[in-house]
Design a protein around this motif. Structure first.
Motif, PDB file in Angstrom:
ATOM      1  N   ARG A 195      13.673   5.457 147.042  1.00  0.00           N
ATOM      2  CA  ARG A 195      13.195   6.799 146.757  1.00  0.00           C
ATOM      3  C   ARG A 195      13.618   7.233 145.352  1.00  0.00           C
ATOM      4  N   THR A 198      11.009   6.122 142.675  1.00  0.00           N
ATOM      5  CA  THR A 198       9.783   6.939 142.631  1.00  0.00           C
ATOM      6  C   THR A 198      10.075   8.345 142.096  1.00  0.00           C
ATOM      7  N   GLU A 199      11.218   8.926 142.469  1.00  0.00           N
ATOM      8  CA  GLU A 199      11.572  10.248 141.943  1.00  0.00           C
ATOM      9  C   GLU A 199      11.789  10.209 140.440  1.00  0.00           C
ATOM     10  N   ALA A 201      10.259   8.175 138.403  1.00  0.00           N
ATOM     11  CA  ALA A 201       8.930   8.064 137.807  1.00  0.00           C
ATOM     12  C   ALA A 201       8.239   9.416 137.751  1.00  0.00           C
ATOM     13  N   PHE A 202       8.363  10.205 138.823  1.00  0.00           N
ATOM     14  CA  PHE A 202       7.779  11.546 138.809  1.00  0.00           C
ATOM     15  C   PHE A 202       8.462  12.433 137.768  1.00  0.00           C
ATOM     16  N   ASP A 203       9.786  12.310 137.638  1.00  0.00           N
ATOM     17  CA  ASP A 203      10.514  13.119 136.648  1.00  0.00           C
ATOM     18  C   ASP A 203      10.095  12.789 135.226  1.00  0.00           C
ATOM     19  N   ALA A 206       4.990  10.862 135.470  1.00  0.00           N
ATOM     20  CA  ALA A 206       3.953   9.993 136.033  1.00  0.00           C
ATOM     21  C   ALA A 206       3.185  10.733 137.116  1.00  0.00           C
ATOM     22  N   SER A 207       1.893  10.474 137.180  1.00  0.00           N
ATOM     23  CA  SER A 207       1.076  11.054 138.240  1.00  0.00           C
ATOM     24  C   SER A 207       1.254  10.258 139.529  1.00  0.00           C
ATOM     25  N   ARG A 208       0.720  10.802 140.632  1.00  0.00           N
ATOM     26  CA  ARG A 208       0.839  10.102 141.915  1.00  0.00           C
ATOM     27  C   ARG A 208       0.161   8.739 141.853  1.00  0.00           C
ATOM     28  N   GLN A 210      -0.261   6.856 139.162  1.00  0.00           N
ATOM     29  CA  GLN A 210       0.544   5.975 138.321  1.00  0.00           C
ATOM     30  C   GLN A 210       1.770   5.449 139.067  1.00  0.00           C
ATOM     31  N   VAL A 211       2.395   6.316 139.859  1.00  0.00           N
ATOM     32  CA  VAL A 211       3.545   5.871 140.653  1.00  0.00           C
ATOM     33  C   VAL A 211       3.119   4.794 141.653  1.00  0.00           C
TER      34      VAL A 211
END
Length: 304
Positions: A195, A198-199, A201-203, A206-208, A210-211
Motif C-alpha cells: 500500500r 501506491t500511496e 505514487a498518488f502523492d 500519478a493518476s489512477r 498511471q498507478v
C-alpha cells in the motif's frame, strides 16, 4: 613418521572428488525418494507415450520397428483444425478470466479484509464436487425449458434460445471451471504490491490509471503470469466442457486424443497427437517465459 604414513594421512584428509561429494549430499539423499517417484509417475508414462507414437497403427506393444507414419497421418489429415480451435478457445478463456478476475482479486487482496476468507471459501467449496457434476448442473440451468429459460418463459413470457451445445456454452464452461486457477495466483500477485508504494505514487501526482499501469500491474505480474499460463495449459487440454456443454459442436484436440485411444483403438495415433500437444504447449510456454523478463518482474538483478 615414515613417508608411507604421511602419504596415507594426506590421502585420508584429502577432500573427496566433486561427483562423490554430490552423491553424498544429504539434500540429494533426502530428495531421492521423491525423485524416484517423479521418475516412475511422471517421466515413465511420458516416455511410454513417446515410444507408442513411433509404433505402427493398431499395435499395442513395442515389438515392432519404429515408424513416423502416425505423425504423417496427423499432418496430412485435418487434426490441425482441432489444434487451432483448442488454441483459440484457450486464449479466449485466458483473456476473459484476466478481465473477470482482476477486480475480484484486487478486492480480495486489498479491500474485502476478513470477508476475503469467506469469498475464498465460497470459491473453493465447489472444487470438492466433481467437474462433470458441476457442468451437468449448467446443462440443467441452460437447457431449453430448464431453470433459466423455463423461468423466463413462465414468469415473464420471454422465449429465448439456449446457448447450450454451442461455442458460447463451451467458453462459459471453461471460464467457470478454471476461474480459481487464474484468481488465486492473481490474488497472491496483487498482495505483493504494498500500500505504501501506491500511496507514494498518488502523492507524486500519478493518476489512477498511471498507478495501475506503472505500479500495480508490473508488481503483480508474477501472479498474473502464473495464473495465465496455468489456465492456458489446462484449457488447451480440456475435454469435458466441449462434450457436456458443447455437445461436441467443437471438436477439441483432447476429443481427438480420446477417440484415438478408445473408439479408434489406435494407441500410436493417440500417442502422436499427445506428443504434439505437449510439444506445442511446452514451446509456447517456454517462448513466453523467454520473452518476458522474469528477473525484472520478480525484482531480481541479473547478478543475483
Amino acid at each position: 613418521m615414515t613417508a608411507a604414513t604421511e602419504s596415507t594421512l594426506s590421502d585420508s584428509t584429502r577432500p573427496a572428488p566433486r561427483p562423490q561429494r554430490r552423491l553424498r549430499n544429504p539434500g540429494l539423499l533426502a530428495a531421492l525418494p521423491v525423485l524416484i517417484f517423479l521418475a516412475l509417475a511422471f517421466a515413465a508414462p511420458l516416455l511410454a507415450v513417446l515410444g507408442y507414437s513411433f509404433m505402427p497403427e493398431g499395435t499395442f506393444d513395442f515389438t515392432f520397428p519404429p515408424t513416423i507414419e502416425n505423425y504423417h497421418t496427423v499432418f496430412s489429415g485435418s487434426y490441425y483444425i482441432s489444434f487451432v480451435k483448442s488454441l483459440g478457445l484457450a486464449l479466449v478463456t485466458v483473456a476473459l478470466l484476466m478481465v473477470i478476475c482482476w477486480p475480484i482479486a484486487y478486492g480480495m487482496a486489498k479491500i474485502f479484509g476478513r470477508w476475503a476468507n469467506l469469498m475464498t471459501l465460497a470459491i473453493v467449496i465447489p472444487l470438492f464436487v466433481s467437474e462433470n457434476i458441476r457442468l451437468f448442473g449448467w446443462v440443467l440451468f441452460l437447457i431449453k425449458g430448464g431453470v433459466l429459460l423455463g423461468s423466463l418463459q413462465t414468469w415473464l413470457g420471454i422465449e429465448a434460445e439456449s446457448i447450450l451445445y454451442d461455442v458460447p456454452a463451451i467458453v462459459l464452461g471453461l471460464v467457470y471451471v478454471y476461474l480459481p486457477f487464474t484468481l488465486f495466483p492473481m490474488v497472491l500477485g496483487i498482495s505483493m504490491v504494498s500500500r505504501e508504494v501506491t500511496e507514494a505514487a498518488f502523492d507524486m501526482g500519478a493518476s489512477r490509471w498511471q498507478v495501475f499501469r506503472e505500479v500495480e500491474l508490473p508488481l503483480a505480474m508474477p501472479g498474473i503470469l502464473i495464473g495465465g499460463l496455468l489456465t492456458f495449459i489446462l484449457s488447451l487440454g480440456s475435454l469435458a466442457e466441449s462434450k457436456i456443454l458443447g455437445g461436441q459442436a467443437v471438436i477439441m484436440i483432447a476429443d481427438e486424443i480420446e477417440t484415438a485411444f478408445t473408439f479408434g483403438q489406435n494407441w500410436p495415433l493417440g500417442s502422436a497427437l499427445s506428443v504434439l500437444l505437449i510439444l506445442f504447449s511446452g514451446t509456447l510456454v517456454i517462448t513466453l517465459l523467454n520473452w518476458v523478463d522474469l528477473d525484472r518482474i520478480l525484482g531480481r538483478g541479473r547478478d543475483d
